[in-house]
Design an enzyme around this catalytic site. Structure first.
Site, short mmCIF file in Angstrom:
data_model
loop_
_atom_site.label_atom_id
_atom_site.label_comp_id
_atom_site.label_asym_id
_atom_site.label_seq_id
_atom_site.Cartn_x
_atom_site.Cartn_y
_atom_site.Cartn_z
N GLY B 20 0.84 -1.20 0.00
CA GLY B 20 0.00 0.00 0.00
C GLY B 20 0.87 1.25 0.00
NE ARG B 54 -3.46 -2.11 -5.81
CZ ARG B 54 -4.68 -2.09 -5.26
NH1 ARG B 54 -5.54 -3.07 -5.49
NH2 ARG B 54 -5.05 -1.09 -4.48
CG ASP B 96 -0.97 -6.32 -10.19
OD1 ASP B 96 -1.28 -5.16 -9.78
OD2 ASP B 96 -0.72 -6.59 -11.38
CG HIS B 251 -9.97 4.09 18.31
ND1 HIS B 251 -8.90 3.33 17.91
CD2 HIS B 251 -10.35 4.81 17.23
CE1 HIS B 251 -8.65 3.57 16.63
NE2 HIS B 251 -9.52 4.46 16.19
CE LYS B 346 -8.77 16.25 15.95
NZ LYS B 346 -9.00 15.01 15.19
#
Lengths: 491, 491
Positions: B20, B54, B96, B251, B346
């Site tokens: 990734g 990829r 891949d 979490h 937040k």
């Protein structure tokens, strides 16, 4: 503030009579305090002040003196207009402390002020040298001022209350013939400082502290009251007195009792003072064995050359002493008291060192938790915690959590005398010293003094002016605590 | 940081392989974290990174991409020169995920890097969609990469680890065929936030807290993780997931365990995780009786119109739940968990409300002591105390003592990923989630989900975007605590 229980249904007016009206205390403290009480609308209705001095002076002149001195000494706002209306309540009255006829004149002055259907409250404030305490009080009796019909009559008396148990007892016997114990308000202005008053709330209104305020969690308590100044112009008085009598017997032992006492049943004056008395009774007897582990006396270099000081004086200008309270809560916890003059910093604080129970080892060993109650010059509370130092490696750091009262309330914190005068007017004697407290603290301090009496000079350590005190202080604290924590503070 | 016990005497080099490498996580978090570790000299000697994507791309192009994204996302200093030397350790590798031959090529690439007398450490990081987790891990086996001689091989795997107990179990079975549990590092980046890591030190290195951290002194615990943003571009994923799975299972339950666990025998990974597991085992079973007292689900107004969200969606974007831990320490103490999206502020914090044991009555009743552990956006610790309000009248005030870590260390607080990557390199899995933790937390969250399954829409409360959540939250908290304390904070 508790309500004045003596004057609920009766119409009264209150007259304060200050003996020593031209003196330093009146100018620096009492008048500024009364002025603040006045502008904050705390003074009772129909309040007036008779200020007594030995000098010839008109009331007009006297009021002008007060305006000038209040401008100089008041730490808070003053405006001429409100001071003018305030000062109209004040009358100057010439009186010689030893002249009975003057007291008869004072009685006439009081009588002239009588109003129909209104009873009088009289508050006699002795802001004079202790040499005059007995004389003034006896003359209040002789002149029949004490017999004058009134709602209440109270006596406020400044320290020092005696020079030892014997002289204090003698003084107390004299004034007790004239005033009942409940009407005698012996001032220790230290006790009225904001952060000292805060200790009760801190201890008893915060569950997290109440549950750990004992020998299981606390390893030592340090009470430090340090001054930068030397004796200055007070050499004559001080050289006969010394730090033990001048500071330990009253201020430091009061701080100790407030920090250590059991929760009183209520916050009423006698409940609180009963608990303080129990602490004084539980003080471990001061014996002259192992003296060096319990006591350090110091004298700053140059003290003997101060004005009116004996050039071979052995008077201590610094005391460090380790005190134990033999009760269930404090068994084995040393209380270190330290006070001195001509030191590097002016600071007063109570420092609670908690037991170090760090469970894991993160490289460095952790410091104990410390709670600092800062009395002056800063007012506030600081708690030292161990936390993780930010970063990818697990390191510990000691940090401070801070509640800085003086940052928040700089212009609101009243002077001790505002609180004390108001409490005396309201009949709340919680912050005033009861006779049994005095008896016990004098007894304790007398025992310290007598333990070194014959050989005082050999106990006296010299220290430099502007230093942290004698070198011996370091090993002294380490017998039962980690550091003198106040030394770690940044000033 | 504990030492890597597997590589004390052996010469090794470490190769990290990110699957990734062109994805969001790599650009936003992993590369900035690795760069910080590099410039702070925490990366091991002979470290290199193979970043897999990829797309066709040269290493040169890839490095330029990383420079641009790191400049954009790194919260700390970056200079081109050090980034240039850092990026020379990075190779781009096209692969891949479903092409076995590509893994054989990867094995060849690894072999080419072999050095005589030096063993390899391989760290495989799955920064990809969970759809590929199993395939990649199986291909590591098929291609014989797993068989390649090495000092150690570890797998770091991002959340979500399953969507329920069943799918998590299936995923775990697959990867357990390829990696031993001890070599699997399941990330919950929340646990690595500075102030969460701090909880251990706060609890166990501070005697004053350790002794009051239980049901005798604590009346409730509130764990709140609130977000301002809505689902944004994540609607497709989120609508299948919801706040219970996305936030509570990982979490919030992790924060609960860290706050509540018994002191572990040591701070080693398994001792710590054993204690967390005990907390999960002690969670009171979630039954569907009296559901409204234990659970509030919310959905913000407008959620159904978000991109890729079902227009009749009943997915919860907010959860409040009351949890009990049935053990000696916590019996009867409610733990309130609250998390949601599209809220006013937040903030993430843990709030401990202590029992209110104020002894005396000073006009107003005193507030309970509150300890706030602030996780984000501010990092710090705040303690709410009752003190005397300065003044001649005895009034109480609630004040805050503050340790503001973000004020002190603004530019030093590392991102969670720095800590996590370094710990994985060093073989410290304390902050990673063990399989039994996952099992138990999924089981718990599954039971909540199934309790409302048939009738979810009737439990779902609507709330406005930018609000404090549904009105019902207020009465919900008052069943066992005084306030939602986070609402009292100033932002």
């Amino acid at each position: 503030m508790k309500k004045d229980k003596t004057s609920t249904d009766i119409k009264t007016k209150t007259t304060m009579v200050i003996f020593g009206g031209t003196g330093d205390l009146t100018h620096r403290k009492l008048i500024p305090a009364l002025y603040q009480l006045y502008i904050n609308k705390y003074l009772p209705k129909d309040f007036s002040l008779i200020s007594i001095g030995r000098r010839d002076k008109t009331t007009e002149e006297y009021r002008n003196d007060l305006l000038a001195s209040t401008k100089r000494f008041s730490t808070r706002n003053l405006d001429d207009e409100s001071f003018d209306t305030f000062s109209r309540m004040i009358t100057y009255f010439r009186l010689d402390f030893d002249n009975e006829k003057d007291y008869d004149r004072l009685l006439e002055e009081l009588k002239e002020r009588d109003q129909k259907d209104i009873l009088d409250n009289y508050m006699f404030y002795l802001a004079v040298s202790p040499d005059y305490f007995t004389e003034i009080v006896e003359n209040l009796k002789t002149s029949k001022i004490r017999k004058k019909k009134s709602n209440w009559q109270r006596l406020i008396i400044e320290k020092p209350f005696g020079q030892d148990l014997e002289s204090a007892t003698k003084l107390n016997e004299a004034i007790s013939k004239v005033f009942d114990e409940k009407d005698i308000y012996r001032i220790d202005h230290y006790v009225a400082k904001e952060m000292i008053q805060n200790i009760n709330m801190l201890r008893f209104q915060n569950a997290i502290f109440e549950s750990i305020w004992n020998r299981n969690h606390i390893s030592s308590v340090q009470i430090t009251v340090l001054e930068k100044e030397g004796v200055g112009t007070r050499g004559g008085y001080y050289d006969d007195t010394g730090a033990l009598r001048d500071m330990v017997q009253n201020h430091l032992l009061q701080l100790l009792a407030i920090t250590a006492m059991e929760p009183p049943k209520t916050l009423d004056a006698d409940d609180v003072r009963n608990e303080k008395v129990k602490v004084f009774k539980a003080l471990r007897e001061f014996k002259d064995e192992h003296l060096s582990e319990k006591l350090i006396l110091g004298q700053y270099n140059g003290y003997q050359k101060e004005d009116k000081v004996d050039d071979a004086s052995t008077t201590e200008t610094l005391v460090a002493t380790k005190v134990y309270i033999d009760n269930k809560r404090w068994e084995g916890v040393p209380f270190y008291l330290l006070t001195g003059k001509a030191l590097k910093n002016k600071t007063a604080q109570i420092t609670i060192e908690f037991k170090n129970s760090s469970r894991y080892h993160y490289g460095a060993s952790s410091e104990p938790n410390i709670l600092e109650i800062k009395i002056q010059p800063d007012e506030g509370i600081t708690l030292h915690l161990n936390v993780k130092q930010p970063g990818v490696i697990d390191k510990m750091a000691m940090v401070e959590m801070d509640y800085c009262q003086s940052c928040l309330y700089l212009f609101n914190s009243p002077d001790s005398y505002e609180k004390l005068i108001l409490d005396a007017i309201n009949g709340d004697s919680t912050l005033f010293t009861r006779w049994d407290e005095l008896q016990l603290t004098w007894k304790y301090v007398d025992s310290i003094i007598s333990s070194v009496k014959d050989d005082k000079s050999s106990y006296l350590r010299c220290y430099e002016m502007g230093s942290d005190g004698p070198d011996e202080l370091k090993s002294f604290i380490q017998s039962g605590a980690k550091h003198w924590w106040y030394l770690n503070r940044e000033y």
